[in-house]
Scaffold this motif. Structure first.
Motif, PDB file in Angstrom:
ATOM      1  N   GLN A 191       0.669  -1.253  -2.231  1.00  0.00           N
ATOM      2  CA  GLN A 191       1.091   0.157  -2.389  1.00  0.00           C
ATOM      3  C   GLN A 191      -0.280   0.930  -2.341  1.00  0.00           C
ATOM      4  O   GLN A 191      -0.194   1.822  -1.632  1.00  0.00           O
ATOM      5  CB  GLN A 191       1.457   0.232  -3.946  1.00  0.00           C
ATOM      6  N   LYS A 192      -1.323   0.345  -2.698  1.00  0.00           N
ATOM      7  CA  LYS A 192      -2.497   1.139  -2.665  1.00  0.00           C
ATOM      8  C   LYS A 192      -3.004   1.142  -1.275  1.00  0.00           C
ATOM      9  O   LYS A 192      -3.570   1.974  -0.683  1.00  0.00           O
ATOM     10  CB  LYS A 192      -3.639   0.401  -3.439  1.00  0.00           C
ATOM     11  N   ALA A 193      -2.714  -0.077  -0.270  1.00  0.00           N
ATOM     12  CA  ALA A 193      -3.066   0.088   1.113  1.00  0.00           C
ATOM     13  C   ALA A 193      -2.271   0.758   1.916  1.00  0.00           C
ATOM     14  O   ALA A 193      -2.693   1.640   2.740  1.00  0.00           O
ATOM     15  CB  ALA A 193      -2.596  -1.425   1.579  1.00  0.00           C
ATOM     16  N   LEU A 194      -1.159   1.261   1.379  1.00  0.00           N
ATOM     17  CA  LEU A 194      -0.089   2.316   2.123  1.00  0.00           C
ATOM     18  C   LEU A 194      -0.408   3.761   1.772  1.00  0.00           C
ATOM     19  O   LEU A 194      -0.610   4.489   2.530  1.00  0.00           O
ATOM     20  CB  LEU A 194       1.549   1.866   1.758  1.00  0.00           C
ATOM     21  N   TYR A 198       5.490  -2.308   6.495  1.00  0.00           N
ATOM     22  CA  TYR A 198       5.784  -2.502   5.121  1.00  0.00           C
ATOM     23  C   TYR A 198       7.309  -2.535   4.664  1.00  0.00           C
ATOM     24  O   TYR A 198       7.758  -3.349   3.871  1.00  0.00           O
ATOM     25  CB  TYR A 198       5.032  -1.482   4.371  1.00  0.00           C
ATOM     26  N   GLY A 199       8.028  -1.696   5.521  1.00  0.00           N
ATOM     27  CA  GLY A 199       9.642  -1.674   5.224  1.00  0.00           C
ATOM     28  C   GLY A 199      10.119  -3.242   5.465  1.00  0.00           C
ATOM     29  O   GLY A 199      10.664  -3.779   4.832  1.00  0.00           O
ATOM     30  N   PRO A 200       9.589  -3.874   6.722  1.00  0.00           N
ATOM     31  CA  PRO A 200      10.126  -5.278   7.091  1.00  0.00           C
ATOM     32  C   PRO A 200       9.648  -6.102   5.900  1.00  0.00           C
ATOM     33  O   PRO A 200      10.479  -7.126   5.635  1.00  0.00           O
ATOM     34  CB  PRO A 200       9.639  -5.385   8.314  1.00  0.00           C
ATOM     35  N   ALA A 201       8.351  -5.899   5.396  1.00  0.00           N
ATOM     36  CA  ALA A 201       7.849  -6.808   4.337  1.00  0.00           C
ATOM     37  C   ALA A 201       8.626  -6.916   3.192  1.00  0.00           C
ATOM     38  O   ALA A 201       8.938  -8.150   2.411  1.00  0.00           O
ATOM     39  CB  ALA A 201       6.424  -6.639   4.210  1.00  0.00           C
ATOM     40  N   ILE A 246       4.321   5.162  11.460  1.00  0.00           N
ATOM     41  CA  ILE A 246       5.029   4.101  11.795  1.00  0.00           C
ATOM     42  C   ILE A 246       4.662   3.049  10.776  1.00  0.00           C
ATOM     43  O   ILE A 246       5.661   1.940  10.676  1.00  0.00           O
ATOM     44  CB  ILE A 246       4.661   3.453  13.133  1.00  0.00           C
ATOM     45  N   LYS A 247       3.821   2.884  10.023  1.00  0.00           N
ATOM     46  CA  LYS A 247       3.475   1.821   9.079  1.00  0.00           C
ATOM     47  C   LYS A 247       4.702   1.458   8.016  1.00  0.00           C
ATOM     48  O   LYS A 247       5.081   0.286   7.856  1.00  0.00           O
ATOM     49  CB  LYS A 247       2.116   1.927   8.454  1.00  0.00           C
TER      50      LYS A 247
END
Length: 771
Positions: free
Chosen positions: A433-436, A390-393, A384-385
């Motif tokens: 990017q690294k977090a995802l 991230y998508g909305p961010a 879901i992330k």
């Protein structure tokens, strides 16, 4: 006498009549005019009636389902139909049918004007649909050439039905008409024709039935499910007795014979096992879940399964068979631990929303059982992330891929509940990017808090995911959605930002030759730049050595995706093996296909039903096996960078930002320096310790995050909280419609989009979370 002559007489005699006489004459005049209009309309409708032939009357009226190439994958009914000739039909059965369905069958001319007038008056003044008044011959015509959709019961269809009934009565004997009818009616249990029903229920031909059994069969066609003697014996007995009374009234049997037959036990001679069986075809076992979805969508569109329709679907049968064999063959190399381990998967064409393949489960013992591809009772975990965090961010805050996010100690606002990562460590500042790529939980929640629950909910809604209950911050680590929903949502990343509602049916051809083509609704769910930036980050989840889904990597193929796991509720952590989870997901896509896979157990709380070790990667490996074959022979197309996206190089990786919102631009607060994020969350989602405790009580113990490390895999695994109001042990019913929520919008689309209940995933004190 013409209408002009009538009118002239009215004028001529007007002075000689009283008021009542005038009214009577005008009523006669209008009735005559209406009669002429009715005759004209009937003549016009009759002239446009469909053709009816011996072949049409004698053929089966099963629903035939085809794949995208026009190959038959299922005939619902045809495989279970035995034709019986008039000479082999007992007189008692003929008499029973005539007595209860059409007492004047032998004397009418295909229609019964008196019954039609009674039905017309009832429909006009009762406000109902155009129903009733049908002779047995009219019923045969309806079964043979017309759709049985309630919306099609129009005046035009009723007129054509009556005209064709007259033609059938002229061209065929009464015995032939009875033969056609007896062999065509739907009898329940996927059986067509009374000979078939006799064999299925009593394991003997019609000629060997006694009077009670014969009356039972004669009464079934009106409501074969309600009058099923196995599942509804009381209703079946009442209907049988009604038929027997009708036979007495019609002088077909004596009252003594009827009373004797009524005393017979309603289930006498019935083979319950056969009566409850549902015959299958070879292809049906491969496409079980897909056909279940097609049937559900057909019914939601108003089509009946016994109407003789031809249903052309979007199914790629070759891919479907490959998916089935991978899930069921013992030598597939995927490492399924046992036969109880389950899977649900959906493949969608990201460029139009067509569902091209769907697997409802493995090692299924019943046809059309639980379709796990569309169930929304299991949390999606970290898949879901990209959709909620991230998508909305990127869409609303214009975050670049190198946006600095904090991986530092974090508690849910208003509580003392701590959130941990898979390794129980915090890596400080890092790029988004690294977090995802590593699927770290804390940066995901900090990003969601910066976006706000309201905007995140709007973003998900644009991707076809609506929820009955408000989303919470905790849903940023898992939400209750289906593989069909995720495959469709990730498709928007693939195609440049457009969401297509997934659907299975391409077109339906009715017995009259009418064709209804289906497409789907679509909307711009995000900008092309957001879709591209998210795809670049999701590529790293698979391709980077520290990515969380390296098992899904297909050498040389341009693809992107996200994995996820869901942990046991906090009260179960001590009861299950260390490093075990309830669910494992993977959703990935190319330019040509989007595929989502769920794996787990229907009863995860039974001993031995935990996901451990390399079982975490089964979902990824299954995706890899399917996508590798599906991509053969297709262009290995990469995603083109939109003109407003700028490429740069930072931290040893290619990075991307939207023009005007990157490099030296300061158009937004950085998530690494903003000290107001927790306050933002409180503004968007009020979370108090009391409400948290209430949630824990309501949800029978909410989920916690457990320390989960790499156990026998080549890449980190991920784990996110799971909290369900539904007991997963209750998800093993055999009705596919019970596995989905029917808040579907079927407006010009054949897809049944499930709308999941939102059940917040809530961590409890002193727990750890891993990706």
């Amino acid at each position: 006498m013409s209408s002009d002559e009538i009118y002239s007489r009215i004028k001529k005699n007007k002075r000689h009549m009283g008021p009542i006489g005038h009214i009577v004459l005008w009523i006669i005049f209008f009735i005559f005019v209406l009669f002429l209009m009715g005759c004209g309309m009937f003549t016009y409708y009759a002239a446009t009636s469909p053709h009816i032939s011996y072949s049409t009357l004698s053929s089966d009226n099963s629903t035939t389902i085809y794949d995208k190439d026009g190959r038959v994958i299922s005939r619902l009914g045809m495989q279970n139909r035995d034709y019986v000739k008039s000479r082999d039909i007992p007189e008692n059965l003929k008499n029973a049918i005539i007595s209860v369905e059409d007492r004047h069958f032998y004397t009418d001319k295909g229609i019964d004007p008196i019954r039609i007038m009674e039905a017309a008056v009832s429909n006009i003044f009762g406000g109902g649909g155009l129903q009733g008044g049908s002779t047995l011959t009219q019923q045969l015509v309806k079964l043979s050439v017309f759709s049985t959709k309630s919306s099609d019961q129009t005046l035009k269809r009723k007129a054509q039905e009556a005209w064709l009934a007259i033609q059938v009565d002229r061209n065929y004997s009464k015995q032939q008409i009875l033969e056609f009818y007896i062999n065509k009616v739907y009898m329940g249990n996927n059986s067509y024709g009374m000979q078939t029903a006799s064999d299925v229920m009593f394991n003997k031909p019609l000629s060997e039935l006694d009077l009670s059994q014969t009356a039972l069969l004669a009464g079934l066609p009106q409501a074969p499910v309600s009058y099923n003697p196995v599942t509804n014996p009381e209703y079946a007995r009442d209907r049988r007795n009604q038929v027997l009374d009708a036979m007495v009234k019609n002088k077909a049997i004596s009252k003594a014979q009827a009373e004797s037959a009524k005393k017979e036990y309603i289930e006498k001679g019935i083979n319950k096992k056969r009566a409850e069986s549902n015959p299958t075809q070879a292809n049906e076992k491969y496409a079980d879940g897909y056909i279940s979805q097609v049937i559900q969508e057909l019914q939601q569109k108003g089509y009946k399964l016994d109407a003789g329709n031809k249903v052309y679907t979007n199914l790629d049968m070759d891919m479907q068979k490959h998916m089935y064999k991978l899930a069921n063959d013992s030598d597939n190399g995927l490492g399924f631990p046992n036969n109880d381990f389950q899977i649900g998967a959906t493949v969608v064409d990201p460029n139009n929303g067509k569902v091209v393949a769907m697997l409802g489960g493995r090692k299924q013992n019943t046809l059309f059982g639980l379709n796990r591809a569309v169930q929304t009772t299991r949390s999606s975990g970290s898949t879901i992330k990209p959709l909620m965090d991230y998508g909305p961010a990127v869409e609303y805050l214009n975050y670049p891929t190198y946006e600095t996010v904090k991986d530092t100690p974090y508690t849910y606002p208003g509580t003392n509940i701590k959130v941990e990562n898979f390794d129980n460590k915090f890596d400080g500042n890092m790029t988004m990017q690294k977090a995802l790529v590593e699927s770290r939980n804390v940066p995901a929640l900090r990003t969601l808090s910066a976006v706000g629950i309201g905007r995140a909910t709007d973003f998900l809604s644009g991707l076809g995911m609506t929820f009955k209950k408000p989303l919470t911050l905790q849903n940023g680590l898992g939400a209750y959605v289906s593989t069909e929903q995720e495959a469709a949502a990730f498709s928007a990343f693939s195609n440049g930002g457009t969401y297509y509602k997934p659907y299975t049916i391409d077109k339906v051809v009715t017995p009259t030759g009418d064709i209804e083509n289906f497409s789907t609704k679509s909307n711009q769910a995000m900008s092309a730049s957001t879709a591209f930036i998210m795809t670049q980050m999701l590529k790293g989840v698979i391709n980077n050595s520290d990515g969380s889904a390296t098992s899904a990597r297909i050498s040389g193929l341009n693809q992107a995706g996200k994995s996820g796991q869901t942990q046991y509720p906090s009260e179960w952590i001590s009861k299950v093996p260390y490093n075990s989870d309830m669910d494992a997901w993977f959703t990935g896509y190319t330019k040509h296909y989007s595929m989502s896979v769920w794996t787990g157990y229907d009863q995860p709380f039974q001993e031995g039903h935990e996901i451990t070790g390399r079982q975490y990667t089964i979902a990824q490996n299954y995706y890899k096996a399917v996508m590798s074959t599906a991509s053969e022979g297709l262009p290995n197309t990469d995603w083109s960078k939109p003109s407003d996206v700028v490429k740069t190089y930072k931290d040893g990786h290619d990075q991307y930002y939207i023009a005007g919102h990157g490099e030296n631009q300061n158009s937004k607060p950085s998530s690494s320096t903003s000290g107001t994020q927790n306050q933002q969350v409180n503004n968007n989602q009020s979370v108090t310790k009391n409400s948290q405790n209430q949630n824990n009580q309501q949800n029978n113990g909410n989920d916690s995050n457990n320390n989960h490390t790499n156990n026998g895999t080549n890449a980190p695994t991920e784990q996110t909280p799971n909290n369900s109001n539904n007991n997963p042990q209750n998800t093993t019913n055999n009705n596919p419609q019970n596995a989905t929520n029917n808040n579907a919008d079927s407006n010009n689309t054949s897809n049944t989009q499930t709308q999941p209940d939102n059940k917040p995933t809530t961590a409890s004190d002193n727990t750890n979370s891993s990706h």
